[in-house]
Design a protein around this motif. Structure first.
Motif, PDB file in Angstrom:
ATOM      1  N   ARG A   1     -42.010 -69.728 -34.396  1.00  0.00           N
ATOM      2  CA  ARG A   1     -40.786 -69.156 -34.939  1.00  0.00           C
ATOM      3  C   ARG A   1     -39.707 -69.323 -33.818  1.00  0.00           C
ATOM      4  N   ARG A   2     -40.246 -69.335 -32.764  1.00  0.00           N
ATOM      5  CA  ARG A   2     -39.072 -69.724 -31.365  1.00  0.00           C
ATOM      6  C   ARG A   2     -38.728 -71.221 -31.389  1.00  0.00           C
ATOM      7  N   ARG A   3     -37.478 -71.455 -30.979  1.00  0.00           N
ATOM      8  CA  ARG A   3     -37.125 -72.831 -30.727  1.00  0.00           C
ATOM      9  C   ARG A   3     -37.104 -73.062 -29.161  1.00  0.00           C
ATOM     10  N   VAL A   4     -37.914 -74.296 -29.044  1.00  0.00           N
ATOM     11  CA  VAL A   4     -37.914 -74.669 -27.810  1.00  0.00           C
ATOM     12  C   VAL A   4     -37.548 -76.086 -27.544  1.00  0.00           C
ATOM     13  N   ALA A   5     -37.530 -76.674 -26.316  1.00  0.00           N
ATOM     14  CA  ALA A   5     -37.027 -78.077 -25.999  1.00  0.00           C
ATOM     15  C   ALA A   5     -37.979 -78.903 -26.890  1.00  0.00           C
ATOM     16  N   ASP A   6     -37.149 -79.942 -27.394  1.00  0.00           N
ATOM     17  CA  ASP A   6     -37.568 -81.149 -28.148  1.00  0.00           C
ATOM     18  C   ASP A   6     -38.362 -82.178 -27.113  1.00  0.00           C
ATOM     19  N   ASP A   7     -38.143 -82.020 -25.834  1.00  0.00           N
ATOM     20  CA  ASP A   7     -38.620 -82.947 -24.634  1.00  0.00           C
ATOM     21  C   ASP A   7     -38.599 -82.015 -23.411  1.00  0.00           C
ATOM     22  N   PRO A   8     -39.785 -81.282 -23.253  1.00  0.00           N
ATOM     23  CA  PRO A   8     -39.794 -80.235 -21.910  1.00  0.00           C
ATOM     24  C   PRO A   8     -39.804 -81.005 -20.669  1.00  0.00           C
ATOM     25  N   VAL A   9     -40.462 -82.343 -20.769  1.00  0.00           N
ATOM     26  CA  VAL A   9     -40.489 -83.128 -19.351  1.00  0.00           C
ATOM     27  C   VAL A   9     -39.015 -83.520 -19.100  1.00  0.00           C
ATOM     28  N   ALA A  10     -38.206 -84.061 -20.042  1.00  0.00           N
ATOM     29  CA  ALA A  10     -36.937 -84.605 -19.732  1.00  0.00           C
ATOM     30  C   ALA A  10     -36.096 -83.457 -19.255  1.00  0.00           C
ATOM     31  N   ALA A  11     -36.538 -82.099 -19.820  1.00  0.00           N
ATOM     32  CA  ALA A  11     -35.588 -80.668 -19.298  1.00  0.00           C
ATOM     33  C   ALA A  11     -35.997 -80.310 -17.983  1.00  0.00           C
ATOM     34  N   LEU A  12     -37.291 -80.508 -17.428  1.00  0.00           N
ATOM     35  CA  LEU A  12     -37.950 -80.358 -16.148  1.00  0.00           C
ATOM     36  C   LEU A  12     -36.909 -81.562 -15.094  1.00  0.00           C
ATOM     37  N   ARG A  13     -36.867 -82.647 -15.682  1.00  0.00           N
ATOM     38  CA  ARG A  13     -36.067 -83.547 -14.843  1.00  0.00           C
ATOM     39  C   ARG A  13     -34.603 -83.121 -14.590  1.00  0.00           C
ATOM     40  N   SER A  14     -33.880 -82.521 -15.667  1.00  0.00           N
ATOM     41  CA  SER A  14     -32.650 -82.268 -15.632  1.00  0.00           C
ATOM     42  C   SER A  14     -32.454 -81.113 -14.717  1.00  0.00           C
ATOM     43  N   TRP A  15     -33.377 -80.343 -14.541  1.00  0.00           N
ATOM     44  CA  TRP A  15     -33.556 -78.994 -13.567  1.00  0.00           C
ATOM     45  C   TRP A  15     -33.770 -79.604 -12.229  1.00  0.00           C
ATOM     46  N   GLY A  16     -33.762 -80.783 -11.864  1.00  0.00           N
ATOM     47  CA  GLY A  16     -33.827 -81.392 -10.646  1.00  0.00           C
ATOM     48  C   GLY A  16     -35.291 -81.600 -10.451  1.00  0.00           C
ATOM     49  N   LEU A  17     -36.449 -81.201 -11.135  1.00  0.00           N
ATOM     50  CA  LEU A  17     -37.643 -81.624 -10.719  1.00  0.00           C
ATOM     51  C   LEU A  17     -38.161 -83.111 -10.687  1.00  0.00           C
ATOM     52  N   ARG A  18     -39.118 -83.339 -10.254  1.00  0.00           N
ATOM     53  CA  ARG A  18     -39.723 -84.971 -10.172  1.00  0.00           C
ATOM     54  C   ARG A  18     -40.968 -84.858 -10.788  1.00  0.00           C
ATOM     55  N   PRO A  19     -41.098 -84.734 -11.969  1.00  0.00           N
ATOM     56  CA  PRO A  19     -42.672 -84.639 -12.559  1.00  0.00           C
ATOM     57  C   PRO A  19     -43.317 -86.054 -12.503  1.00  0.00           C
ATOM     58  N   VAL A  20     -44.606 -85.954 -12.115  1.00  0.00           N
ATOM     59  CA  VAL A  20     -45.485 -87.257 -12.014  1.00  0.00           C
ATOM     60  C   VAL A  20     -46.465 -87.014 -13.016  1.00  0.00           C
ATOM     61  N   GLU A  21     -46.073 -88.263 -13.918  1.00  0.00           N
ATOM     62  CA  GLU A  21     -46.663 -88.435 -15.441  1.00  0.00           C
ATOM     63  C   GLU A  21     -47.966 -89.113 -15.195  1.00  0.00           C
ATOM     64  N   TRP A  22     -48.680 -89.324 -16.327  1.00  0.00           N
ATOM     65  CA  TRP A  22     -50.185 -90.075 -16.110  1.00  0.00           C
ATOM     66  C   TRP A  22     -49.804 -91.468 -15.504  1.00  0.00           C
ATOM     67  N   PRO A  23     -48.820 -92.130 -15.819  1.00  0.00           N
ATOM     68  CA  PRO A  23     -48.762 -93.357 -15.075  1.00  0.00           C
ATOM     69  C   PRO A  23     -48.480 -93.454 -13.784  1.00  0.00           C
ATOM     70  N   GLY A  24     -47.782 -92.300 -13.211  1.00  0.00           N
ATOM     71  CA  GLY A  24     -47.900 -92.108 -11.799  1.00  0.00           C
ATOM     72  C   GLY A  24     -49.200 -91.796 -11.256  1.00  0.00           C
ATOM     73  N   TRP A  25     -49.958 -90.917 -11.809  1.00  0.00           N
ATOM     74  CA  TRP A  25     -51.289 -90.670 -11.418  1.00  0.00           C
ATOM     75  C   TRP A  25     -52.226 -91.887 -11.392  1.00  0.00           C
ATOM     76  N   LEU A  26     -52.075 -92.716 -12.152  1.00  0.00           N
ATOM     77  CA  LEU A  26     -52.739 -94.116 -12.217  1.00  0.00           C
ATOM     78  C   LEU A  26     -52.398 -95.227 -11.113  1.00  0.00           C
ATOM     79  N   SER A  27     -50.934 -94.897 -10.496  1.00  0.00           N
ATOM     80  CA  SER A  27     -50.517 -95.790  -9.420  1.00  0.00           C
ATOM     81  C   SER A  27     -51.075 -95.007  -8.237  1.00  0.00           C
ATOM     82  N   ILE A  28     -51.386 -93.741  -8.019  1.00  0.00           N
ATOM     83  CA  ILE A  28     -51.852 -93.092  -6.870  1.00  0.00           C
ATOM     84  C   ILE A  28     -53.291 -93.653  -6.875  1.00  0.00           C
ATOM     85  N   GLU A  29     -54.136 -93.758  -8.022  1.00  0.00           N
ATOM     86  CA  GLU A  29     -55.510 -94.280  -8.220  1.00  0.00           C
ATOM     87  C   GLU A  29     -55.586 -95.693  -7.584  1.00  0.00           C
ATOM     88  N   GLU A  30     -54.696 -96.397  -7.926  1.00  0.00           N
ATOM     89  CA  GLU A  30     -54.481 -97.865  -7.435  1.00  0.00           C
ATOM     90  C   GLU A  30     -54.432 -98.120  -6.276  1.00  0.00           C
TER      91      GLU A  30
END
Length: 450
Positions: A391-420
């Protein structure tokens, strides 16, 4: 869509995410698995010894879950840092499940514990596992004798790593600096010591047997230590794992004690309680133990008899304890977050949208597989609450919201780059994949995916 954040990408977090998306009770559930580190898998990556390839292969199973189209990995996001509080997370997600483990090691509480050369096994494991927060100082490997206090699987792991020859670790992903330090180690005697008897030891038989299979080390067990255990003469009434442990130890006690020149020796000791770490010039020189004996009620008592074991390195491996998660209630006695079937309790009342799973829920007990039923219970509670949560309204794109708050999320492609990048590092060193051990290196590798 029901949006859920799972905090922690170790087995409990991944199993929770899996339980939430692989069900039919609530359609259209999307889970973001957030982690403080830019790498997933938690203790499977940073707590399993590098020579345990079979257990480390569990990463492949966790990887399959994280590649589910309804699950996203969001690394380099720390709850409690940069203003990311539990309250603020509930602005982004309908529910948040905390799977943050038990981050602290237990202390011995004896004189001399803070001397140079006295460390936690947790720090030692983090160092040879390339955890980016690992203590960077060199461990005292320039000594002939080391003492490991504890008789659980972590104690067996660090004992085995200390007793391995460098060539035996070359094919693993241990970081290059740690490999070089272990290769130059002068440790030849490793004493793994428990305050109770062999029938009460916490290691699994498989882990214990591995000590006897090391090509460059031999195991020595004092038959007198074993004979103090009332169950030693007839272990038939013990649980199966304890009975097998006693049988393995009995076999070693019957072996001749002669060692090949230059070989390492692992001494497995029992009924010795540490009472003081003895120093010399500010560094560890020995550990003083009191001989214990069974008290007839399943515990032990001191006997007033003491002995010292010379050592320049002491590693304590006596268990873990949960740390208070920022912004959540915490039970300091149990070291867990108060809950009912995984629902977080604030002042005794379930807090809407907040849940726990894993060690922070039940304490540091069980093996990796124990996290499955624990995660399923919490997921079931959340799904039962879904009609209220949605019933609560939440962000449509939480990861984009995290970036707007100044964070630098590493998503799955970033992890794959670490593996490489780790595979490339291994090739330059003439080895297999080698872990990147520091924050700048990990984040730089992840940035290549942006």
């Amino acid at each position: 869509m029901l949006r859920v954040a799972v905090i922690g990408s170790g087995p409990s977090g991944v199993y929770t995410a899996q339980s939430l998306v692989e069900q039919t009770l609530v359609p259209d559930v999307h889970v973001d698995v957030l982690d403080r580190l830019p790498c997933p898998y938690g203790l499977v990556r940073y707590g399993v010894a590098p020579d345990h390839e079979k257990i480390k292969s569990l990463q492949n199973n966790l990887r399959t879950v994280l590649e589910n189209e309804h699950i996203g990995f969001v690394g380099n996001v720390a709850v409690g840092a940069d203003g990311l509080t539990p309250r603020r997370l509930l602005e982004l997600y309908h529910a948040v499940v905390y799977c943050v483990g038990a981050a602290r090691d237990r202390r011995l509480g004896i004189p001399g514990e803070d001397l140079a050369g006295s460390c936690s096994a947790t720090d030692f494991v983090s160092w040879y596992s390339a955890h980016p927060d690992a203590v960077t100082h060199a461990f005292a490997l320039d000594t002939r004798s080391a003492v490991v206090i504890g008789v659980g699987n972590v104690a067996v792991d660090v004992t085995r790593i200390l007793a391995r020859g460098p060539d035996e670790l070359l094919a693993t992903d241990v970081p290059h600096a740690a490999l070089a330090a272990l290769g130059a180690s002068r440790v030849r005697e490793v004493h793994m010591v428990g305050r109770r008897g062999p029938s009460q030891a916490r290691f699994t038989t498989k882990e214990l047997r591995e000590l006897g299979a090391l090509p460059s080390a031999r195991v020595a067990v004092d038959p007198a230590d074993l004979a103090l255990d009332p169950a030693y003469a007839d272990p038939s009434a013990l649980p199966a794992v304890n009975r097998r442990n006693v049988e393995v130890l009995r076999g070693w006690a019957d072996l001749p004690v002669a060692a090949a020149a230059g070989a390492r020796t692992i001494h497995v000791r029992f009924f010795l309680r540490p009472v003081e770490i003895v120093g010399d010039g500010g560094r560890v020189a020995a550990v003083r133990f009191e001989r214990t004996a069974p008290d007839g009620s399943g515990g032990i008592r001191g006997t007033g008899t003491y002995e010292e074991i010379e050592a320049g390195l002491v590693l304590r491996a006596v268990g873990y304890r949960g740390a208070p998660p920022d912004g959540l209630p915490f039970d300091p006695v149990r070291g867990t977050v108060p809950h009912t079937a995984g629902r977080v309790l604030r002042d005794g009342v379930p807090s809407p949208g907040e849940y726990v799973a894993g060690w922070i829920k039940r304490g540091p007990t069980g093996v990796i597989g124990t996290n499955r039923p624990c995660a399923k219970e919490t997921a079931a509670s959340l799904l039962q609450d879904a009609h209220l949560l949605a019933r609560r309204r939440v962000a449509d794109d939480p990861v984009a919201a995290l970036r707007s708050w100044g964070l630098r999320p590493v998503e799955w492609p970033g992890w794959l780059s670490i593996e490489e990048a780790e595979a490339a590092l291994g090739r330059t060193l003439g080895r297999g994949r080698v872990k990147i051990p520091d924050w700048p290196g990990l984040l730089a590798a992840a940035d290549t995916a942006r």
